[in-house]
Scaffold this motif. Structure first.
Motif, PDB file in Angstrom:
ATOM      1  N   LYS A 152      53.046   8.634  50.029  1.00 56.58           N
ATOM      2  CA  LYS A 152      53.459   7.261  49.733  1.00 56.58           C
ATOM      3  C   LYS A 152      54.600   6.890  50.671  1.00 56.58           C
ATOM      4  O   LYS A 152      55.563   7.640  50.808  1.00 56.58           O
ATOM      5  CB  LYS A 152      53.916   7.142  48.284  1.00 56.58           C
ATOM      6  CG  LYS A 152      54.308   5.734  47.877  1.00 56.58           C
ATOM      7  CD  LYS A 152      54.642   5.678  46.405  1.00 56.58           C
ATOM      8  CE  LYS A 152      54.931   4.265  45.943  1.00 56.58           C
ATOM      9  NZ  LYS A 152      55.198   4.227  44.496  1.00 56.58           N
ATOM     10  N   CYS A 202      45.555   9.137  50.469  1.00 56.70           N
ATOM     11  CA  CYS A 202      45.145  10.511  50.199  1.00 56.70           C
ATOM     12  C   CYS A 202      44.475  11.083  51.444  1.00 56.70           C
ATOM     13  O   CYS A 202      43.571  10.458  52.004  1.00 56.70           O
ATOM     14  CB  CYS A 202      44.156  10.553  49.032  1.00 56.70           C
ATOM     15  SG  CYS A 202      43.505  12.206  48.689  1.00 56.70           S
ATOM     16  N   LYS A 252      44.705   3.859  49.515  1.00 58.03           N
ATOM     17  CA  LYS A 252      44.597   3.178  48.222  1.00 58.03           C
ATOM     18  C   LYS A 252      45.320   1.830  48.265  1.00 58.03           C
ATOM     19  O   LYS A 252      44.830   0.837  47.744  1.00 58.03           O
ATOM     20  CB  LYS A 252      45.193   4.079  47.141  1.00 58.03           C
ATOM     21  CG  LYS A 252      44.931   3.642  45.729  1.00 58.03           C
ATOM     22  CD  LYS A 252      45.362   4.736  44.753  1.00 58.03           C
ATOM     23  CE  LYS A 252      45.079   4.332  43.325  1.00 58.03           C
ATOM     24  NZ  LYS A 252      45.460   5.393  42.386  1.00 58.03           N
ATOM     25  N   SER A 279      53.370  12.348  47.153  1.00 53.65           N
ATOM     26  CA  SER A 279      53.172  11.694  45.863  1.00 53.65           C
ATOM     27  C   SER A 279      51.953  12.291  45.174  1.00 53.65           C
ATOM     28  O   SER A 279      51.334  13.234  45.684  1.00 53.65           O
ATOM     29  CB  SER A 279      52.998  10.184  46.040  1.00 53.65           C
ATOM     30  OG  SER A 279      51.714   9.879  46.544  1.00 53.65           O
ATOM     31  N   ASP A 280      51.589  11.698  44.052  1.00 46.60           N
ATOM     32  CA  ASP A 280      50.334  12.051  43.394  1.00 46.60           C
ATOM     33  C   ASP A 280      49.406  10.837  43.460  1.00 46.60           C
ATOM     34  O   ASP A 280      49.753   9.798  44.033  1.00 46.60           O
ATOM     35  CB  ASP A 280      50.569  12.550  41.964  1.00 46.60           C
ATOM     36  CG  ASP A 280      51.148  11.498  41.035  1.00 46.60           C
ATOM     37  OD1 ASP A 280      51.135  10.285  41.357  1.00 46.60           O
ATOM     38  OD2 ASP A 280      51.646  11.881  39.956  1.00 46.60           O
ATOM     39  N   ALA A 281      48.237  10.976  42.861  1.00 47.01           N
ATOM     40  CA  ALA A 281      47.231   9.917  42.926  1.00 47.01           C
ATOM     41  C   ALA A 281      47.693   8.607  42.294  1.00 47.01           C
ATOM     42  O   ALA A 281      47.240   7.535  42.677  1.00 47.01           O
ATOM     43  CB  ALA A 281      45.932  10.384  42.277  1.00 47.01           C
ATOM     44  N   SER A 282      48.629   8.697  41.338  1.00 52.83           N
ATOM     45  CA  SER A 282      49.117   7.476  40.691  1.00 52.83           C
ATOM     46  C   SER A 282      50.224   6.797  41.498  1.00 52.83           C
ATOM     47  O   SER A 282      50.631   5.687  41.177  1.00 52.83           O
ATOM     48  CB  SER A 282      49.632   7.792  39.285  1.00 52.83           C
ATOM     49  OG  SER A 282      50.870   8.491  39.354  1.00 52.83           O
ATOM     50  N   GLY A 283      50.727   7.496  42.528  1.00 47.93           N
ATOM     51  CA  GLY A 283      51.813   6.952  43.340  1.00 47.93           C
ATOM     52  C   GLY A 283      53.189   7.447  42.945  1.00 47.93           C
ATOM     53  O   GLY A 283      54.184   7.063  43.552  1.00 47.93           O
ATOM     54  N   ALA A 284      53.252   8.329  41.943  1.00 50.51           N
ATOM     55  CA  ALA A 284      54.545   8.900  41.537  1.00 50.51           C
ATOM     56  C   ALA A 284      55.038   9.827  42.654  1.00 50.51           C
ATOM     57  O   ALA A 284      54.305  10.702  43.122  1.00 50.51           O
ATOM     58  CB  ALA A 284      54.404   9.673  40.226  1.00 50.51           C
ATOM     59  N   HIS A 341      50.030   3.793  50.220  1.00 45.61           N
ATOM     60  CA  HIS A 341      49.704   4.934  49.357  1.00 45.61           C
ATOM     61  C   HIS A 341      48.336   5.453  49.779  1.00 45.61           C
ATOM     62  O   HIS A 341      47.367   4.689  49.816  1.00 45.61           O
ATOM     63  CB  HIS A 341      49.701   4.477  47.894  1.00 45.61           C
ATOM     64  CG  HIS A 341      49.468   5.579  46.917  1.00 45.61           C
ATOM     65  ND1 HIS A 341      48.760   5.382  45.757  1.00 45.61           N
ATOM     66  CD2 HIS A 341      49.832   6.879  46.907  1.00 45.61           C
ATOM     67  CE1 HIS A 341      48.713   6.503  45.085  1.00 45.61           C
ATOM     68  NE2 HIS A 341      49.347   7.439  45.765  1.00 45.61           N
ATOM     69  N   TRP A 380      48.427  13.758  48.776  1.00 42.16           N
ATOM     70  CA  TRP A 380      48.766  12.350  48.597  1.00 42.16           C
ATOM     71  C   TRP A 380      50.126  12.045  49.210  1.00 42.16           C
ATOM     72  O   TRP A 380      51.043  12.865  49.158  1.00 42.16           O
ATOM     73  CB  TRP A 380      48.791  11.999  47.107  1.00 42.16           C
ATOM     74  CG  TRP A 380      47.425  11.887  46.522  1.00 42.16           C
ATOM     75  CD1 TRP A 380      46.668  12.898  45.996  1.00 42.16           C
ATOM     76  CD2 TRP A 380      46.647  10.700  46.411  1.00 42.16           C
ATOM     77  NE1 TRP A 380      45.464  12.410  45.571  1.00 42.16           N
ATOM     78  CE2 TRP A 380      45.425  11.059  45.802  1.00 42.16           C
ATOM     79  CE3 TRP A 380      46.859   9.376  46.756  1.00 42.16           C
ATOM     80  CZ2 TRP A 380      44.423  10.125  45.549  1.00 42.16           C
ATOM     81  CZ3 TRP A 380      45.859   8.448  46.498  1.00 42.16           C
ATOM     82  CH2 TRP A 380      44.663   8.825  45.901  1.00 42.16           C
TER      83      TRP A 380
END
Length: 153
Positions: free
Chosen positions: A68, A49, A36, A87-92, A47, A66
């Motif tokens: 990062k 997946c 991403k 991480s998750d898809a949002s980057g958190a 980042h 995911w």
């Protein structure tokens, strides 16, 4: 961990640091990687997946993982360091899975390259957790994918 590639250092370094090449081999057999964000510079973010696309992997089929990374230091084509997190898809960044600090070094042996991977975790329990998740087997599997990519080039 150490791994020897049958390719010159510049080619191996590029496979780790160029988005299109990295997407072609990163992740275990049967998984595809979609990047991403990829900013290969100090402070830059990677980042991505990994998605299981192999139905033969049973419950893993369709699973997404995911990750990062934040690049710390770059000395092309010798070494780079980065922090690595789930991480998750949002980057958190995950607060429940362990992160690590990593140094990857590329040693020029002429027509071959020795890659030295050093990962540091906060606790022994964190190391055991990622090993229990199959990190060693998955990472080894993707290095074989790297070898195949380098052989094609």
């Amino acid at each position: 961990m150490e791994w020897t590639c049958e390719a010159p250092r510049d080619n191996v370094f590029a496979a780790f640091t160029e988005k299109e090449q990295l997407e072609a081999w990163w992740g275990p057999e049967g998984w595809e990687t979609m990047i991403k964000t990829f900013e290969f510079q100090p402070g830059g973010v990677w980042h991505y997946c990994m998605r299981c696309v192999d139905p033969a992997q049973g419950d893993f089929y369709g699973m997404e993982s995911w990750g990062k990374a934040i690049f710390r230091h770059i000395d092309s084509p010798n070494t780079y360091s980065h922090a690595d997190y789930f991480s998750d898809a949002s980057g958190a960044i995950s607060e429940h899975l362990p992160g690590s600090e990593n140094v990857t070094t590329f040693l020029d042996l002429g027509e071959t390259t020795l890659i030295v991977f050093e990962s540091t975790y906060e606790t022994e329990a964190a190391v055991q957790e990622v090993l229990g998740m199959g990190m060693k087997e998955g990472f080894t599997s993707q290095l074989y994918r790297l070898d195949r990519l380098l052989t094609k080039r």
